[in-house]
Scaffold this active site. Structure first.
Site, PDB file in Angstrom:
ATOM      1  CG  HIS A   2      10.119  28.961  38.631  1.00 47.60           C
ATOM      2  ND1 HIS A   2      10.864  30.117  38.756  1.00 47.60           N
ATOM      3  CD2 HIS A   2      11.002  27.940  38.665  1.00 47.60           C
ATOM      4  CE1 HIS A   2      12.149  29.801  38.844  1.00 47.60           C
ATOM      5  NE2 HIS A   2      12.261  28.482  38.794  1.00 47.60           N
ATOM      6  CG  LEU A   3       3.729  29.009  42.370  1.00 50.08           C
ATOM      7  CD1 LEU A   3       2.973  29.415  43.633  1.00 50.08           C
ATOM      8  CD2 LEU A   3       3.217  27.674  41.860  1.00 50.08           C
ATOM      9  CG  HIS A 123      20.730  29.652  38.698  1.00 44.69           C
ATOM     10  ND1 HIS A 123      19.624  29.099  38.090  1.00 44.69           N
ATOM     11  CD2 HIS A 123      21.751  29.487  37.811  1.00 44.69           C
ATOM     12  CE1 HIS A 123      19.964  28.633  36.884  1.00 44.69           C
ATOM     13  NE2 HIS A 123      21.258  28.871  36.704  1.00 44.69           N
ATOM     14  CG  HIS A 161      18.195  24.323  39.721  1.00 48.05           C
ATOM     15  ND1 HIS A 161      19.433  24.901  39.679  1.00 48.05           N
ATOM     16  CD2 HIS A 161      17.303  25.335  39.629  1.00 48.05           C
ATOM     17  CE1 HIS A 161      19.290  26.206  39.556  1.00 48.05           C
ATOM     18  NE2 HIS A 161      18.012  26.492  39.536  1.00 48.05           N
ATOM     19  CG  ASP A 234      13.922  25.058  38.730  1.00 48.85           C
ATOM     20  OD1 ASP A 234      13.543  26.068  39.334  1.00 48.85           O
ATOM     21  OD2 ASP A 234      14.633  25.117  37.710  1.00 48.85           O
TER      22      ASP A 234
END
Ligand code: DOR
Length: 334
Positions: A2-3, A123, A161, A234
Site C-alpha cells: 500500500h502506497l 482478501h 497475505h 502488504d
C-alpha cells in the site's frame, strides 16, 4: 503493498520502494481505484512522487466493486495498465466499504478475467459478525473461495497475505491457478507477540496474526521454494495517531526492513538458498512477467543493524515494523 495517496504517499514512497524493483499497488484509497482512468491517474501520482533516481515500477490493480464494468477491466489489462484486480469483501479491512457484498453481482467480471487470464487478488476473509475473527480466513475458503473456483476453474487467484495453515494447505493442493502471498510480519510474529504483556497496536493487521502453529505453517511454506508461495509485504502505512488509538486501524508498515526480516527468517530456517525464489522469482512467474534483471545483495553484518523505528510525515509519524529481534542482514549499498 500500500502506497496511499497525497502527503503520506510522498513521505512513505522512498522508504517503501528503495529495495524493490516493482510491486503490486493496492487500490484501497479513499475513494478507491475502481476504473482504468483512476488507475492511470494514481499511477501518474506515484511516478511523480518517486525519487528521480528510482526505477521502481508500480504494477497497478483495480478495486472490484459490484458496479465494475468487465469491458473496462479487460481493456485495462489488454493495454498493460493493470496487472490484477483486487477483491475486498465489503467491510473486511481498511477502506473496504465499497467492496463486494454479493459475489454473484461480479460474475461477469470474474468470467471475463478467467477468459483473459487476469489474476484476481483476494482478501480472503468472511465478514459475518457471528464468525470469530481468527476463523474468518478458513471459513472464507470453504464458503466463498472453493465454490468460486469450482464454478470458474480457469480463474487465476492469489490469496493475499495468507495467515493460516488452512490457507497454506488449500493453495498447496489447489493446482496451477492459485497462489498465495505471505507477508514479512506474519512470518515473524504470532498473536502472542501482539497480545502478551500488553496490546501492541503496530502488530494489528488484517487478516489478524494467528497462533504459533499457523505461523509455523507459513514459515514452512515460505522457505519451501514451492512456486505457489511468494512475497507480498502488504506494507500498509498508517499515521501513529490512527494506530495508537482506542479503535486502532489495521496495517503494518514493513517495507523498509522487509528484506532484512526475510533474510533473518530464511537463515533461521536454513533456507537462504530459497530466498530469491520467494522474494523475486515465484511472484513474477505466477503473474507471467519476466524476472527482474536488476539485483540487490544482502550482507550479514556482525552487530545488529540500526533500527529506524519511525518515519516522519507532515501529518505525523508512521511506525516501521519492529520484528522484536536483532536483525543482522542489510541490503548492500549499490
Ligand atoms: O492490515 C491491513 N491493512 N490489511 C489489509 O488488508 C489492508 C491494509 C491497509 O490498507 O491498511
Amino acid at each position: 503493498m500500500h502506497l496511499r495517496d497525497g502527503a503520506i504517499l510522498q513521505s512513505v514512497l522512498p522508504a517503501t520502494t528503495m529495495h524493490f524493483g516493482r510491486a503490486l499497488i493496492m487500490p484501497n484509497l479513499v475513494p478507491p481505484v475502481v476504473k482504468a482512468t483512476d488507475a492511470v491517474a494514481y499511477r501518474q501520482r506515484i511516478i511523480a512522487a518517486l525519487p528521480v533516481e528510482s526505477a521502481f515500477a508500480p504494477l497497478m490493480t483495480l478495486y472490484l466493486t459490484e458496479a465494475t464494468d468487465p469491458g473496462d477491466v479487460a481493456a485495462a489489462a489488454e493495454s498493460g495498465l493493470i496487472t490484477a484486480v483486487k477483491l475486498y469483501p465489503a467491510g473486511a479491512t481498511t477502506n473496504s466499504d465499497s467492496g463486494v457484498k454479493d459475489l454473484n453481482k461480479v460474475s461477469a467480471v470474474l468470467e471475463r478475467m478467467a477468459e483473459i487470464g487476469l489474476p484476481l487478488c483476494v482478501h480472503g476473509e468472511v465478514t459475518d459478525a457471528d464468525i470469530d475473527i481468527f476463523d474468518r480466513e478458513a471459513i472464507f475458503i470453504d464458503r466463498v473461495l472453493e465454490p468460486l473456483r469450482q464454478r470458474l476453474p480457469q480463474l487465476r487467484v492469489v490469496m493475499e497475505h495468507v495467515t493460516t495453515k488452512d490457507g497454506i494447505d488449500y493453495v498447496r493442493t489447489g493446482g496451477d491457478n492459485i497462489a498465495a502471498t505471505l507477508t514479512t510480519h506474519h512470518l515473524m510474529i504470532n498473536r502472542n507477540h501482539m497480545l502478551v504483556g500488553g496490546i501492541r497496536p503496530h502488530y494489528y493487521c488484517l487478516p489478524i496474526v494467528k497462533r504459533a502453529s499457523h505461523q509455523r505453517a507459513l514459515r514452512d511454506a515460505a522457505v519451501s521454494g514451492e512456486k505457489c508461495f511468494f512475497l507480498g509485504t502488504d506494507s500498509a502505512p498508517h499515521l501513529d495517531g490512527a494506530k495508537e488509538s482506542a479503535c486502532g486501524c489495521a496495517g503494518v508498515f514493513n517495507a523498509p526492513n522487509a528484506l532484512s526480516c526475510l533474510a533473518h527468517v530464511f537463515e533461521e530456517e536454513n533456507a537462504l538458498h530459497h530466498l530469491e525464489a520467494f522474494a523475486s522469482l515465484n511472484g513474477p512467474a505466477f503473474y507471467r512477467l519476466p524476472a527482474n534483471t536488476q539485483t540487490v545483495t544482502l550482507e550479514k553484518v556482525p552487530g545488529a543493524i540500526a533500527f529506524d523505528g519511525k518515519l516522519e510525515t507532515p501529518d505525523g509519524s508512521v511506525t516501521v515494523f519492529d520484528p522484536a529481534v536483532d536483525l543482522h542482514w542489510r541490503v548492500k549499498e549499490a
